[in-house]
Design an enzyme around this catalytic site. Structure first.
Site, PDB file in Angstrom:
ATOM      1  N   SER A   1      18.796 129.496 -43.231  1.00 30.90           N
ATOM      2  CA  SER A   1      17.385 129.880 -43.087  1.00 30.90           C
ATOM      3  C   SER A   1      17.121 131.317 -43.523  1.00 30.90           C
ATOM      4  O   SER A   1      18.024 132.149 -43.576  1.00 30.90           O
ATOM      5  CB  SER A   1      16.953 129.721 -41.624  1.00 30.90           C
ATOM      6  OG  SER A   1      17.240 128.431 -41.165  1.00 30.90           O
TER       7      SER A   1
HETATM    8  N1  SAH Z   1      20.816 126.798 -38.452  1.00 31.59           N
HETATM    9  C1  SAH Z   1      21.299 126.702 -39.806  1.00 31.59           C
HETATM   10  C2  SAH Z   1      20.253 126.118 -40.749  1.00 31.59           C
HETATM   11  C3  SAH Z   1      20.705 124.778 -41.121  1.00 31.59           C
HETATM   12  S1  SAH Z   1      19.695 123.749 -42.112  1.00 31.59           S
HETATM   13  C4  SAH Z   1      21.883 127.989 -40.308  1.00 31.59           C
HETATM   14  O1  SAH Z   1      21.846 129.001 -39.580  1.00 31.59           O
HETATM   15  O2  SAH Z   1      22.443 128.013 -41.410  1.00 31.59           O
HETATM   16  C5  SAH Z   1      19.594 122.347 -41.021  1.00 31.59           C
HETATM   17  C6  SAH Z   1      20.873 121.652 -40.687  1.00 31.59           C
HETATM   18  O3  SAH Z   1      20.529 120.574 -39.811  1.00 31.59           O
HETATM   19  C7  SAH Z   1      21.588 121.007 -41.865  1.00 31.59           C
HETATM   20  O4  SAH Z   1      22.894 121.485 -41.945  1.00 31.59           O
HETATM   21  C8  SAH Z   1      21.544 119.516 -41.562  1.00 31.59           C
HETATM   22  O5  SAH Z   1      22.707 118.815 -41.996  1.00 31.59           O
HETATM   23  C9  SAH Z   1      21.431 119.515 -40.050  1.00 31.59           C
HETATM   24  N2  SAH Z   1      20.888 118.285 -39.468  1.00 31.59           N
HETATM   25  C10 SAH Z   1      19.866 117.509 -39.901  1.00 31.59           C
HETATM   26  N3  SAH Z   1      19.675 116.459 -39.077  1.00 31.59           N
HETATM   27  C11 SAH Z   1      20.602 116.580 -38.083  1.00 31.59           C
HETATM   28  C12 SAH Z   1      20.915 115.808 -36.931  1.00 31.59           C
HETATM   29  N4  SAH Z   1      20.248 114.686 -36.599  1.00 31.59           N
HETATM   30  N5  SAH Z   1      21.922 116.232 -36.135  1.00 31.59           N
HETATM   31  C13 SAH Z   1      22.633 117.343 -36.431  1.00 31.59           C
HETATM   32  N6  SAH Z   1      22.386 118.118 -37.507  1.00 31.59           N
HETATM   33  C14 SAH Z   1      21.375 117.743 -38.319  1.00 31.59           C
END
Ligand code: SAH
Length: 213
Positions: free
Chosen positions: A60
């Protein structure tokens, strides 16, 4: 520009965008975003922009990390659940503010990379990472004082609201029919939940089930 200057400039920008809580800014300062960005994007680690990470996901934008972290009003007694570990950057920041952080990721590869960085590298021993479908939360460790969802969905999964403690706060990007996303803050008091829209955002989708990659 050298790293120190670039980091200072980024902090200034995050602050100007409304992240003024000194504990949040200090936690963000202690975690180096460069450690969580793929090597190809190293030169952009200190820019206030989201960047690609493996599995088609993103780390993000620092301002949004700051706004979401600030909205949770975390203190050192809190147990926090994050859905969407991704790069692990947000989880590492949460670990500086909370007592314990649980972070769930559906891509095994991302969870393994984040584990190497947060636990083996930074030795953040108050972080528990797991490969799981975050839509269902983590009932065995509930309730949580704070929940942060870093992927967008058209509503807040009921299981997550159920696993939020009384007096707890959840933040999550919620998508409307026109695909626009709002960062929503939900505060639970007894059986009541009060919702506030914080700002427009753009997150990758919250998807069901574990990914096979
Ligand atoms: N917080 C992260 C941003 C990640 S982007 C950071 O600091 O880098 C969002 C993430 O959510 C992705 O890696 C995606 O694979 C995950 N995601 C999406 N749906 C999900 C679910 N149902 N359970 C767990 N992770 C999920």
């Amino acid at each position: 520009m050298n790293d120190t200057k670039a980091k200072l400039r980024l902090e200034e920008e995050v602050r100007r965008n409304g992240v003024t809580d000194s504990r949040v800014l200090a936690a963000m300062n202690q975690i180096d975003r460069l450690d969580f960005v793929p090597a190809t994007f190293a030169s952009r680690a200190y820019l206030d922009i989201p960047l690609p990470i493996p599995c088609g996901q993103t780390i993000s934008q620092p301002t949004i990390v700051g706004i979401m972290t600030q909205a949770l009003q975390i203190d050192s007694s809190h147990r926090v659940l994050e859905i969407g570990t991704g790069s692990g950057y947000q989880a590492a920041i949460l670990s500086k503010l909370a007592k314990r952080v649980f972070s769930l990721e559906r891509h095994p590869r991302l969870a393994a990379d984040a584990r190497a960085k947060i636990i083996d590298g930074l030795k953040r021993e108050n972080v528990t990472l797991a490969v799981a479908d975050g839509m269902m939360g983590l009932p065995e460790a509930a309730p949580f004082d704070r929940i942060m969802v870093t992927a967008a969905h058209d509503d807040i999964p009921a299981s997550l609201l159920d696993q939020l403690a009384d007096g707890g706060i959840l933040v999550m990007p919620v998508e409307s029919a026109d695909r626009a996303q709002q960062l929503v803050k939900a505060v639970k008091t007894g059986k009541e939940i009060e919702y506030t829209d914080l700002c427009g955002v753009r997150f990758v989708p919250l998807l069901e089930g574990i990914a096979h990659d």
